[in-house]
Write an enzyme that holds these catalytic residues in place. Structure first.
Site, PDB file in Angstrom:
ATOM      1  N   ASP A 147       0.854  -1.184   0.000  1.00  0.00           N
ATOM      2  CA  ASP A 147       0.000   0.000   0.000  1.00  0.00           C
ATOM      3  C   ASP A 147       0.889   1.232   0.000  1.00  0.00           C
ATOM      4  O   ASP A 147       2.066   1.169   0.355  1.00  0.00           O
ATOM      5  CB  ASP A 147      -0.899   0.001   1.249  1.00  0.00           C
ATOM      6  CG  ASP A 147      -2.138   0.874   1.092  1.00  0.00           C
ATOM      7  OD1 ASP A 147      -3.239   0.320   0.974  1.00  0.00           O
ATOM      8  OD2 ASP A 147      -1.999   2.112   1.082  1.00  0.00           O
ATOM      9  N   TYR A 195     -13.350   4.622 -14.093  1.00  0.00           N
ATOM     10  CA  TYR A 195     -13.330   3.594 -13.059  1.00  0.00           C
ATOM     11  C   TYR A 195     -14.050   2.333 -13.537  1.00  0.00           C
ATOM     12  O   TYR A 195     -13.538   1.215 -13.407  1.00  0.00           O
ATOM     13  CB  TYR A 195     -13.978   4.138 -11.792  1.00  0.00           C
ATOM     14  CG  TYR A 195     -14.082   3.162 -10.651  1.00  0.00           C
ATOM     15  CD1 TYR A 195     -12.974   2.889  -9.848  1.00  0.00           C
ATOM     16  CD2 TYR A 195     -15.291   2.544 -10.339  1.00  0.00           C
ATOM     17  CE1 TYR A 195     -13.069   2.011  -8.778  1.00  0.00           C
ATOM     18  CE2 TYR A 195     -15.389   1.662  -9.275  1.00  0.00           C
ATOM     19  CZ  TYR A 195     -14.281   1.403  -8.494  1.00  0.00           C
ATOM     20  OH  TYR A 195     -14.388   0.533  -7.434  1.00  0.00           O
ATOM     21  N   ASP A 224       4.104   0.518  -9.879  1.00  0.00           N
ATOM     22  CA  ASP A 224       5.542   0.755  -9.996  1.00  0.00           C
ATOM     23  C   ASP A 224       6.266  -0.584  -9.926  1.00  0.00           C
ATOM     24  O   ASP A 224       6.179  -1.292  -8.917  1.00  0.00           O
ATOM     25  CB  ASP A 224       5.997   1.662  -8.851  1.00  0.00           C
ATOM     26  CG  ASP A 224       7.463   2.038  -8.946  1.00  0.00           C
ATOM     27  OD1 ASP A 224       8.205   1.411  -9.732  1.00  0.00           O
ATOM     28  OD2 ASP A 224       7.883   2.950  -8.211  1.00  0.00           O
TER      29      ASP A 224
END
Length: 249
Positions: free
Chosen positions: A32, A140, A51
């Site tokens: 997170d 979304y 990432d």
């Protein structure tokens, strides 16, 4: 030894899943942007799921604990309110990067180890917006639709590798993520009341209720379930119109 990797594990549905895995005696690694305190059964990587270096850190952290992932839960998500005319390219890019690319990177990172050990479980967190449209949530909703198809593809591509992949599609759930969305409404109290009354159960779901479904699908109890969508939405999508009064049929 069972080990679950959970993205979005600091709060909301992901946080509830982390807590439930731990209560079930399953060692857990959370991922997170926000940290949680580590202990003997909980490891943590602070970083963004989109990432690649985050997933390098996950691999290293698992190795440092002597753990091997047996389950992956992808609950991290990004939401930007707006129509197609409102949203800039950067908003679309961020939505797809976190919601879809993050899932792809997670699976790419952990699948080889799962396959080498004879199998594992992947549980993705979609949404009722995976297959229904919702006003003002075009980026979304389309990203959640993509999650559903990634999950199905993982299930069929790696079924003979011992991998099960399923998608949990929650309805409106009372999470910090939802509360942030709620704050964008012109009348948050009215918006909340409307959302509650739409559901046949007359309330929002809790993160813990969704987490129970996630942990079940990640467990051996769901050994015959793969490529499936499990809807947990307080009955919302079971009907096109729910009436709370005496209006009649």
């Amino acid at each position: 030894m069972e080990v679950a990797v959970v993205t979005g594990g600091a709060s909301g549905i992901g946080g509830a899943a982390v807590d439930l895995f731990l209560r079930e005696g399953i060692k857990t690694l959370g991922v997170d942007l926000n940290p949680r305190d580590e202990h003997d059964d909980l490891a943590w990587v602070t970083g963004s799921v989109d990432d690649p270096t985050t997933w390098d850190a996950v691999t290293d952290r698992l190795a440092s604990r002597g753990w091997q992932a047996t389950a992956l839960v992808t609950a991290a998500a990004y939401l930007r309110v707006g129509t197609i005319l409102d949203l800039e390219d950067e908003h679309w890019d961020k939505t797809y990067s976190v919601n879809v690319r993050g899932l792809v990177l997670a699976a790419r990172s952990l699948l080889p180890g799962m396959i080498a050990r004879g199998g594992g479980a992947i549980v993705t967190v979609g949404s009722i917006d995976s297959y229904m449209a919702e006003q003002g949530l075009i980026s979304y909703a389309t990203s959640k639709g993509a999650i559903l198809q990634v999950t199905r593809s993982l299930a069929i591509d790696h079924a003979r590798d011992g991998i099960r992949a399923n998608c949990v599609c929650p309805g409106v759930t009372d999470t910090p993520f939802f509360r942030k969305h709620l704050a964008t409404a012109s009348d948050p109290e009215k918006f909340l009341a409307t959302r509650e009354q739409r559901n046949p159960l007359g309330r929002l779901l809790t993160s813990e209720e969704v987490a129970e479904t996630i942990v079940f699908l990640a467990s051996a109890k769901a050994s015959g379930v793969t490529g499936s969508v499990v809807v947990a939405d307080a009955g919302l999508t079971s009907c096109f119109d729910f009436r709370t009064g005496e209006e009649g049929a």
